[in-house]
Design a protein around this motif. Sequence first.
Motif, PDB file in Angstrom:
ATOM      1  N   VAL A   8      -5.600  27.211   4.773  1.00  0.00           N
ATOM      2  CA  VAL A   8      -6.374  28.428   5.018  1.00  0.00           C
ATOM      3  C   VAL A   8      -7.814  28.134   4.629  1.00  0.00           C
ATOM      4  O   VAL A   8      -8.067  27.497   3.599  1.00  0.00           O
ATOM      5  CB  VAL A   8      -5.833  29.613   4.189  1.00  0.00           C
ATOM      6  CG1 VAL A   8      -6.742  30.823   4.293  1.00  0.00           C
ATOM      7  CG2 VAL A   8      -4.423  29.973   4.630  1.00  0.00           C
ATOM      8  N   ASP A  19      -8.062  25.776   1.497  1.00  0.00           N
ATOM      9  CA  ASP A  19      -6.897  25.652   0.616  1.00  0.00           C
ATOM     10  C   ASP A  19      -5.774  25.000   1.414  1.00  0.00           C
ATOM     11  O   ASP A  19      -5.090  25.661   2.191  1.00  0.00           O
ATOM     12  CB  ASP A  19      -6.458  27.014   0.098  1.00  0.00           C
ATOM     13  CG  ASP A  19      -5.267  26.925  -0.854  1.00  0.00           C
ATOM     14  OD1 ASP A  19      -4.720  25.812  -1.050  1.00  0.00           O
ATOM     15  OD2 ASP A  19      -4.876  27.967  -1.399  1.00  0.00           O
ATOM     16  N   ALA A  22      -2.004  26.521   0.866  1.00  0.00           N
ATOM     17  CA  ALA A  22      -1.703  27.931   1.102  1.00  0.00           C
ATOM     18  C   ALA A  22      -0.261  28.055   1.590  1.00  0.00           C
ATOM     19  O   ALA A  22       0.327  27.091   2.100  1.00  0.00           O
ATOM     20  CB  ALA A  22      -2.665  28.499   2.133  1.00  0.00           C
ATOM     21  N   GLN A  36      -0.459  33.601   1.238  1.00  0.00           N
ATOM     22  CA  GLN A  36      -1.063  33.455  -0.087  1.00  0.00           C
ATOM     23  C   GLN A  36      -1.952  32.224  -0.068  1.00  0.00           C
ATOM     24  O   GLN A  36      -1.539  31.168   0.425  1.00  0.00           O
ATOM     25  CB  GLN A  36       0.003  33.267  -1.161  1.00  0.00           C
ATOM     26  CG  GLN A  36       0.941  34.423  -1.309  1.00  0.00           C
ATOM     27  CD  GLN A  36       2.072  34.130  -2.264  1.00  0.00           C
ATOM     28  OE1 GLN A  36       2.497  32.995  -2.421  1.00  0.00           O
ATOM     29  NE2 GLN A  36       2.581  35.170  -2.902  1.00  0.00           N
ATOM     30  N   ALA A  37      -3.174  32.371  -0.632  1.00  0.00           N
ATOM     31  CA  ALA A  37      -4.094  31.231  -0.656  1.00  0.00           C
ATOM     32  C   ALA A  37      -5.088  31.385  -1.799  1.00  0.00           C
ATOM     33  O   ALA A  37      -5.331  32.486  -2.287  1.00  0.00           O
ATOM     34  CB  ALA A  37      -4.843  31.134   0.671  1.00  0.00           C
ATOM     35  N   PRO A  46      -3.087  34.533  -6.353  1.00  0.00           N
ATOM     36  CA  PRO A  46      -3.895  34.148  -5.200  1.00  0.00           C
ATOM     37  C   PRO A  46      -5.033  35.132  -4.935  1.00  0.00           C
ATOM     38  O   PRO A  46      -4.882  36.339  -5.099  1.00  0.00           O
ATOM     39  CB  PRO A  46      -2.899  34.163  -4.040  1.00  0.00           C
ATOM     40  CG  PRO A  46      -1.700  34.884  -4.530  1.00  0.00           C
ATOM     41  CD  PRO A  46      -1.742  34.920  -6.008  1.00  0.00           C
ATOM     42  N   TYR A  72     -10.946  35.184   6.194  1.00  0.00           N
ATOM     43  CA  TYR A  72     -10.114  33.984   6.086  1.00  0.00           C
ATOM     44  C   TYR A  72      -9.528  33.654   7.452  1.00  0.00           C
ATOM     45  O   TYR A  72      -9.382  34.525   8.302  1.00  0.00           O
ATOM     46  CB  TYR A  72      -8.952  34.213   5.114  1.00  0.00           C
ATOM     47  CG  TYR A  72      -9.385  34.497   3.709  1.00  0.00           C
ATOM     48  CD1 TYR A  72      -9.601  33.461   2.803  1.00  0.00           C
ATOM     49  CD2 TYR A  72      -9.572  35.806   3.270  1.00  0.00           C
ATOM     50  CE1 TYR A  72      -9.994  33.729   1.498  1.00  0.00           C
ATOM     51  CE2 TYR A  72      -9.964  36.074   1.968  1.00  0.00           C
ATOM     52  CZ  TYR A  72     -10.174  35.028   1.089  1.00  0.00           C
ATOM     53  OH  TYR A  72     -10.561  35.285  -0.185  1.00  0.00           O
TER      54      TYR A  72
END
Length: 105
Positions: A8, A19, A22, A36-37, A46, A72
């Motif tokens: 991500v 990330d 992620a 989630q990241a 996160p 994102y």
Amino acid sequence: MSRYTITVTGTVTGQVRSDPDAVIGYDPPLRTYFLQAFPHEETDEPALWLGTRDRAFEALEDLRHAAIALGYTFMPLPTELSIKLIEDRAVDIGRPERDGTSAEP
């Protein structure tokens, strides 16, 4: 619950970061896809955590749009991973709805 590692990218604390660890998946109890990241260095929570409510994201495209709205993005998912995620949800669709009570043994 399924969990798959993806990359991500997004703006975190004013910097564009990536990330590579992620996580994307499907959460059967909440009947939603989640993402989630960018774990916090101290709390490990996160910075980006989507899919924490019941039926928040019933389609992968909805999850992607929510991530983009927050700044994102994740690269288009490989076809194989998209299929796995869709299959994870399909398995869950056949399960009975939860009524909020726990079963006694």
